[in-house]
Design a protein around this motif. Structure first.
Motif, short mmCIF file in Angstrom:
data_model
loop_
_atom_site.label_atom_id
_atom_site.label_comp_id
_atom_site.label_asym_id
_atom_site.label_seq_id
_atom_site.Cartn_x
_atom_site.Cartn_y
_atom_site.Cartn_z
N TYR A 6 33.70 43.83 57.59
CA TYR A 6 34.90 42.99 57.80
C TYR A 6 34.49 41.66 57.35
O TYR A 6 33.69 40.94 57.81
N VAL A 7 35.83 40.85 57.10
CA VAL A 7 35.37 39.45 57.22
C VAL A 7 36.28 38.63 58.78
O VAL A 7 37.72 39.28 58.30
N ARG A 8 35.48 38.40 58.94
CA ARG A 8 35.52 38.08 60.43
C ARG A 8 36.51 35.94 60.29
O ARG A 8 36.87 35.64 61.36
N TRP B 186 38.46 22.32 50.43
CA TRP B 186 38.95 24.35 50.15
C TRP B 186 38.66 25.06 51.01
O TRP B 186 37.82 25.14 51.52
N TRP B 187 40.09 25.81 50.87
CA TRP B 187 39.38 27.02 51.91
C TRP B 187 39.18 28.45 51.04
O TRP B 187 40.17 28.77 50.09
N MET B 188 38.44 28.81 51.59
CA MET B 188 37.94 29.96 50.88
C MET B 188 37.80 31.63 52.07
O MET B 188 37.33 31.37 52.99
N THR B 189 38.18 32.86 52.06
CA THR B 189 38.47 33.82 52.57
C THR B 189 38.68 34.70 51.64
O THR B 189 38.85 34.99 51.11
N GLY B 190 38.16 35.96 52.25
CA GLY B 190 38.72 36.98 51.62
C GLY B 190 40.24 37.54 52.34
O GLY B 190 40.32 38.49 53.37
N ARG B 191 41.12 37.17 51.72
CA ARG B 191 42.68 37.52 52.04
C ARG B 191 43.11 38.13 52.70
O ARG B 191 43.34 38.25 53.61
N GLU C 47 42.66 42.26 58.73
CA GLU C 47 40.94 42.72 59.25
C GLU C 47 40.86 44.42 59.54
O GLU C 47 40.65 45.13 60.03
N THR C 48 40.13 44.08 57.67
CA THR C 48 39.55 45.44 57.12
C THR C 48 38.55 44.74 56.03
O THR C 48 38.37 43.67 56.25
N GLY D 144 34.36 27.79 59.83
CA GLY D 144 34.98 29.16 60.01
C GLY D 144 35.48 28.64 61.44
O GLY D 144 35.63 28.69 62.40
N ILE D 145 36.72 29.89 61.44
CA ILE D 145 37.53 29.76 62.16
C ILE D 145 38.22 31.64 62.24
O ILE D 145 38.31 31.86 61.42
N THR D 146 38.16 31.96 63.42
CA THR D 146 38.41 33.22 63.61
C THR D 146 40.37 33.65 62.78
O THR D 146 40.84 32.61 63.24
N LEU D 147 40.15 34.71 63.03
CA LEU D 147 42.14 35.39 63.10
C LEU D 147 42.98 34.68 64.22
O LEU D 147 43.82 34.36 64.64
N GLU D 148 42.11 35.37 65.11
CA GLU D 148 42.55 35.22 66.98
C GLU D 148 42.38 33.71 67.11
O GLU D 148 43.86 32.39 67.68
N ASP D 149 41.52 32.72 66.96
CA ASP D 149 41.82 31.45 67.01
C ASP D 149 42.75 30.42 66.01
O ASP D 149 43.56 29.54 66.42
N ARG D 150 42.64 31.12 64.61
CA ARG D 150 43.83 30.43 64.15
C ARG D 150 45.03 30.93 64.39
O ARG D 150 46.10 29.79 64.40
N ASN D 151 45.78 32.12 65.05
CA ASN D 151 46.47 32.26 65.63
C ASN D 151 46.61 31.58 66.95
O ASN D 151 47.98 30.75 66.99
N LYS D 152 46.14 31.46 67.68
CA LYS D 152 46.08 30.66 68.79
C LYS D 152 46.54 29.26 68.43
O LYS D 152 47.29 28.52 69.11
N LEU D 153 45.20 29.04 67.66
CA LEU D 153 46.38 27.74 67.35
C LEU D 153 47.17 26.98 66.41
O LEU D 153 48.03 26.49 67.18
#
Length: 192
Positions: free
Chosen positions: A44-46, A78-83, A89-90, A106-115
């Motif tokens: 999983y990519v968190r 630059w930004w990196m992740t398994g988009r 969330e797979t 690193g930033i989680t999806l939850e924190d990204r959305n919250k920001l």
């Protein structure tokens, strides 16, 4: 090191000290050694990562031959992740590993959305970066489909011109994989 992130965001949206402190509080520093995985296929990519230091490669690997097909490099700023895995969330279908020792935020999806919900400037920043990323991907696909090896090489040089040291940091076999050419073809292009 966090100043790099602030400069990156402020290239699109100016921030107050308080706004940047709020943004930064949602990120966590991670240090990785050369050859370590930032993202590994099947896991999983968190988090999504902003590169503070080092160089990484994103790729898929042929399970039968082990050949790597590199589709992105990432270095400082630059930004990196398994988009796909990050946003859906797979489990990851790609690998990202370190070509050098790396430091990332690193930033989680939850924190990204919250920001994004808390701070319209950050949401605007994300929108602009997503659009620029899509444009870059579209250009890369066009070159892979319609461009010659020479076109792809010249675009790579232009694209990374703002990071002149990057070309010397990436092994030529990786650049050849990224361009979809053999190492010998890259050598011919490089000599020109």
């Amino acid at each position: 090191m966090s100043q790099l992130l602030r400069t990156h965001i402020e290239a699109i949206c100016p921030l107050s000290d308080e706004e940047f402190a709020h943004i930064l509080s949602h990120f966590k520093l991670r240090k990785l050694k050369k050859h370590a995985f930032l993202v590994q296929e099947g896991e999983y990519v968190r988090q999504e990562y902003f590169v503070l230091k080092g160089c990484l490669k994103a790729y898929i690997a042929d399970p039968e031959t082990g050949n790597e097909f590199i589709y992105q490099f990432g270095a400082e700023d630059w930004w990196m992740t398994g988009r796909e895995a990050f946003f859906k969330e797979t489990k990851a279908t790609i690998n990202i590993d370190c070509l050098e020792d790396c430091e990332v935020l690193g930033i989680t999806l939850e924190d990204r959305n919250k920001l994004g919900a808390d701070l319209w400037k950050y949401e605007h920043f994300l929108q602009v970066k997503a659009n620029l990323g899509y444009i870059s991907l579209q250009k890369r696909l066009q070159l892979m489909i319609m461009g010659t090896a020479k076109d792809r090489y010249e675009h790579f040089i232009r694209q990374y011109r703002q990071y002149p040291q990057l070309f010397s940091r990436i092994p030529k076999t990786h650049i050849a994989s990224y361009l979809g050419v053999t190492r010998e073809t890259l050598s011919r292009l490089y000599r020109r």
